[in-house]
Design a protein around this motif. Structure first.
Motif, PDB file in Angstrom:
ATOM      1  N   PRO A 139       0.818  -1.218   0.000  1.00  0.00           N
ATOM      2  CA  PRO A 139       0.000   0.000   0.000  1.00  0.00           C
ATOM      3  C   PRO A 139       0.850   1.266   0.000  1.00  0.00           C
ATOM      4  N   GLU A 140       1.985   1.230   0.702  1.00  0.00           N
ATOM      5  CA  GLU A 140       2.877   2.389   0.743  1.00  0.00           C
ATOM      6  C   GLU A 140       3.496   2.645  -0.630  1.00  0.00           C
ATOM      7  N   LEU A 141       3.911   1.557  -1.305  1.00  0.00           N
ATOM      8  CA  LEU A 141       4.488   1.700  -2.636  1.00  0.00           C
ATOM      9  C   LEU A 141       3.445   2.201  -3.629  1.00  0.00           C
ATOM     10  N   ALA A 142       2.223   1.666  -3.538  1.00  0.00           N
ATOM     11  CA  ALA A 142       1.155   2.102  -4.441  1.00  0.00           C
ATOM     12  C   ALA A 142       0.853   3.590  -4.261  1.00  0.00           C
ATOM     13  N   GLU A 143       0.809   4.034  -3.021  1.00  0.00           N
ATOM     14  CA  GLU A 143       0.548   5.452  -2.743  1.00  0.00           C
ATOM     15  C   GLU A 143       1.679   6.324  -3.306  1.00  0.00           C
ATOM     16  N   LYS A 144       2.900   5.830  -3.159  1.00  0.00           N
ATOM     17  CA  LYS A 144       4.063   6.554  -3.672  1.00  0.00           C
ATOM     18  C   LYS A 144       3.989   6.698  -5.193  1.00  0.00           C
ATOM     19  N   LEU A 145       3.453   5.660  -5.863  1.00  0.00           N
ATOM     20  CA  LEU A 145       3.337   5.677  -7.322  1.00  0.00           C
ATOM     21  C   LEU A 145       2.085   6.408  -7.797  1.00  0.00           C
ATOM     22  N   GLY A 146       1.237   6.800  -6.847  1.00  0.00           N
ATOM     23  CA  GLY A 146      -0.003   7.481  -7.195  1.00  0.00           C
ATOM     24  C   GLY A 146      -1.104   6.544  -7.642  1.00  0.00           C
ATOM     25  N   TYR A 147      -1.011   5.267  -7.214  1.00  0.00           N
ATOM     26  CA  TYR A 147      -1.984   4.248  -7.599  1.00  0.00           C
ATOM     27  C   TYR A 147      -2.997   4.014  -6.484  1.00  0.00           C
ATOM     28  N   GLN A 148      -4.116   3.400  -6.856  1.00  0.00           N
ATOM     29  CA  GLN A 148      -5.113   2.948  -5.888  1.00  0.00           C
ATOM     30  C   GLN A 148      -4.450   1.947  -4.938  1.00  0.00           C
ATOM     31  N   ASN A 149      -4.667   2.086  -3.624  1.00  0.00           N
ATOM     32  CA  ASN A 149      -3.968   1.184  -2.695  1.00  0.00           C
ATOM     33  C   ASN A 149      -4.853   0.463  -1.693  1.00  0.00           C
ATOM     34  N   ASN A 150      -6.163   0.758  -1.691  1.00  0.00           N
ATOM     35  CA  ASN A 150      -7.026   0.129  -0.674  1.00  0.00           C
ATOM     36  C   ASN A 150      -7.205  -1.370  -0.901  1.00  0.00           C
ATOM     37  N   ILE A 151      -7.023  -1.850  -2.128  1.00  0.00           N
ATOM     38  CA  ILE A 151      -7.224  -3.269  -2.428  1.00  0.00           C
ATOM     39  C   ILE A 151      -6.223  -4.152  -1.692  1.00  0.00           C
ATOM     40  N   TYR A 152      -5.048  -3.609  -1.369  1.00  0.00           N
ATOM     41  CA  TYR A 152      -3.991  -4.425  -0.778  1.00  0.00           C
ATOM     42  C   TYR A 152      -4.267  -4.804   0.669  1.00  0.00           C
ATOM     43  N   THR A 153      -5.288  -4.229   1.265  1.00  0.00           N
ATOM     44  CA  THR A 153      -5.672  -4.608   2.634  1.00  0.00           C
ATOM     45  C   THR A 153      -6.814  -5.622   2.643  1.00  0.00           C
ATOM     46  N   ASP A 154      -7.296  -5.986   1.462  1.00  0.00           N
ATOM     47  CA  ASP A 154      -8.395  -6.962   1.343  1.00  0.00           C
ATOM     48  C   ASP A 154      -7.794  -8.334   1.025  1.00  0.00           C
ATOM     49  N   LYS A 155      -7.743  -9.215   2.019  1.00  0.00           N
ATOM     50  CA  LYS A 155      -7.085 -10.517   1.856  1.00  0.00           C
ATOM     51  C   LYS A 155      -7.743 -11.373   0.780  1.00  0.00           C
ATOM     52  N   SER A 156      -9.033 -11.166   0.543  1.00  0.00           N
ATOM     53  CA  SER A 156      -9.736 -11.984  -0.453  1.00  0.00           C
ATOM     54  C   SER A 156      -9.342 -11.621  -1.888  1.00  0.00           C
ATOM     55  N   LYS A 157      -8.620 -10.519  -2.065  1.00  0.00           N
ATOM     56  CA  LYS A 157      -8.191 -10.101  -3.399  1.00  0.00           C
ATOM     57  C   LYS A 157      -6.836 -10.691  -3.784  1.00  0.00           C
ATOM     58  N   TYR A 158      -6.272 -11.500  -2.878  1.00  0.00           N
ATOM     59  CA  TYR A 158      -4.987 -12.128  -3.150  1.00  0.00           C
ATOM     60  C   TYR A 158      -5.206 -13.535  -3.711  1.00  0.00           C
ATOM     61  N   PHE A 159      -4.448 -13.881  -4.740  1.00  0.00           N
ATOM     62  CA  PHE A 159      -4.509 -15.198  -5.364  1.00  0.00           C
ATOM     63  C   PHE A 159      -3.108 -15.809  -5.348  1.00  0.00           C
ATOM     64  N   TRP A 160      -3.053 -17.122  -5.154  1.00  0.00           N
ATOM     65  CA  TRP A 160      -1.785 -17.838  -5.242  1.00  0.00           C
ATOM     66  C   TRP A 160      -1.755 -18.614  -6.555  1.00  0.00           C
ATOM     67  N   VAL A 161      -0.689 -18.439  -7.310  1.00  0.00           N
ATOM     68  CA  VAL A 161      -0.508 -19.182  -8.555  1.00  0.00           C
ATOM     69  C   VAL A 161       0.855 -19.860  -8.498  1.00  0.00           C
ATOM     70  N   GLY A 162       0.872 -21.172  -8.725  1.00  0.00           N
ATOM     71  CA  GLY A 162       2.126 -21.905  -8.662  1.00  0.00           C
ATOM     72  C   GLY A 162       2.332 -22.793  -9.866  1.00  0.00           C
ATOM     73  N   HIS A 163       3.583 -23.121 -10.101  1.00  0.00           N
ATOM     74  CA  HIS A 163       3.924 -24.068 -11.159  1.00  0.00           C
ATOM     75  C   HIS A 163       4.860 -25.125 -10.580  1.00  0.00           C
ATOM     76  N   SER A 164       4.585 -26.387 -10.912  1.00  0.00           N
ATOM     77  CA  SER A 164       5.447 -27.506 -10.545  1.00  0.00           C
ATOM     78  C   SER A 164       5.621 -27.588  -9.023  1.00  0.00           C
ATOM     79  N   LEU A 165       6.858 -27.623  -8.539  1.00  0.00           N
ATOM     80  CA  LEU A 165       7.104 -27.762  -7.106  1.00  0.00           C
ATOM     81  C   LEU A 165       6.593 -26.560  -6.312  1.00  0.00           C
TER      82      LEU A 165
END
Length: 301
Positions: free
Chosen positions: A83-109
């Motif tokens: 959120p701090e980096l997003a604010e620094k870049l002038g981007y929307q940052n409230n989404i980063y506090t919503d845990k349900s907006k995070y996805f895990w993507v993996g390959h192989s191991l």
């Protein structure tokens, strides 16, 4: 929109100006050590469709518990830093506090680490661990967990997309059977083992937000084509095992043409180069459908 990664904590992040979600990506052995290079095309397509990207460099080890626990710690750190980096870049940052907006993507191991994170998200996971892992190993895991002490200790409500999942044993990393057996015998092999990991997944109450992409010519993680093969091949097929185990928990699965390293690749002109001459090596972009299917599964999670 160009994909540009910034180092943050121990990860590489690419924040989208208007993110619809955050993808936490971990690749397989070797290629996953430089995810921003070897998986660049895949990650660029996720970013182009509105996802912020966290690329977690793969650290090779036979001790999988410490790495999985360190991923929880990293998630804790990034949840505050992004959120701090997003604010620094002038981007929307409230989404980063919503845990349900995070996805895990993996390959192989990398998928194995995600599955261990899912297991550790269950209440009382330590008690369940004691049923399938010896007490000495449980004690080691608890000590590491308490030392790392991540402030975020769960990935509950976070969807996972597994691509060519490899629930690795020692012999997956060491192709010489005699040497793999020796390493296991002296206690330096993969922990948890494939059998232990399967027991933890099978007897967990979670694993209900899982999607999986498999590949028809995958001889490492397996494919649905293994159903018509020998019992030995079926028993070694992680894809078949996961389908059978999670089919009643809402598993979303799609198999497409390709080999184990299908997600690896960089864009060169109108082609995808996967840097592996033992695979297809080069493929026209118009033949590639992996990213569209991955986005479809994420959007319908």
């Amino acid at each position: 929109m160009n994909l540009k990664f910034t180092p943050l904590s121990f990860s590489w992040v690419a924040l989208h100006p208007q993110p619809r979600g955050i993808i936490q990506f971990i690749g397989g052995a070797f290629f996953g050590s430089l995810p921003t290079i070897f998986y660049r095309y895949f990650l660029s397509q996720m970013y182009a469709k509105g996802y912020s990207i966290i690329a977690l460099p793969f650290r090779f080890s036979f001790q999988h518990w410490p790495i999985a626990i360190s991923l929880l710690k990293e998630q804790s750190i990034l949840a505050k830093a992004m959120p701090e980096l997003a604010e620094k870049l002038g981007y929307q940052n409230n989404i980063y506090t919503d845990k349900s907006k995070y996805f895990w993507v993996g390959h192989s191991l990398g998928c194995k680490y995600i599955m261990l994170l899912e297991f550790m998200s269950e209440n009382g996971w330590q008690d369940k661990l004691r049923k399938y892992v010896n007490s000495q190993e449980v004690e080691k895991v608890e000590i590491i967990f308490n030392q790392v002490h991540p402030s975020i200790t769960t990935i509950l409500n976070q969807h996972s997309l597994l691509m060519a999942p490899d629930i690795s044993d020692t012999n997956s990393a060491i192709p010489v059977p005699a040497l793999a057996k020796l390493i296991d015998r002296i206690g330096l092999g993969a922990k948890p083992s494939r059998k232990q990991t399967q027991s933890l997944i099978k007897h967990s109450d979670l694993f209900q937000l899982i999607s999986m992409i498999s590949f028809s010519k995958d001889t490492v993680a397996g494919s649905i084509t293994d159903r018509g093969k020998s019992k030995e091949i079926q028993d070694k097929s992680d894809v078949i095992w996961l389908i059978n185990t999670l089919k009643n928990r809402g598993l979303l699965h799609q198999e497409i043409s390709g080999k184990h390293l299908e997600p690896v690749g960089i864009k060169v002109g109108n082609y995808i180069v996967d840097l592996n001459p033992l695979d297809k090596f080069i493929q026209p972009i118009y033949h590639r459908c992996l990213e569209q299917i991955a986005l479809h599964l994420l959007d319908n999670s």
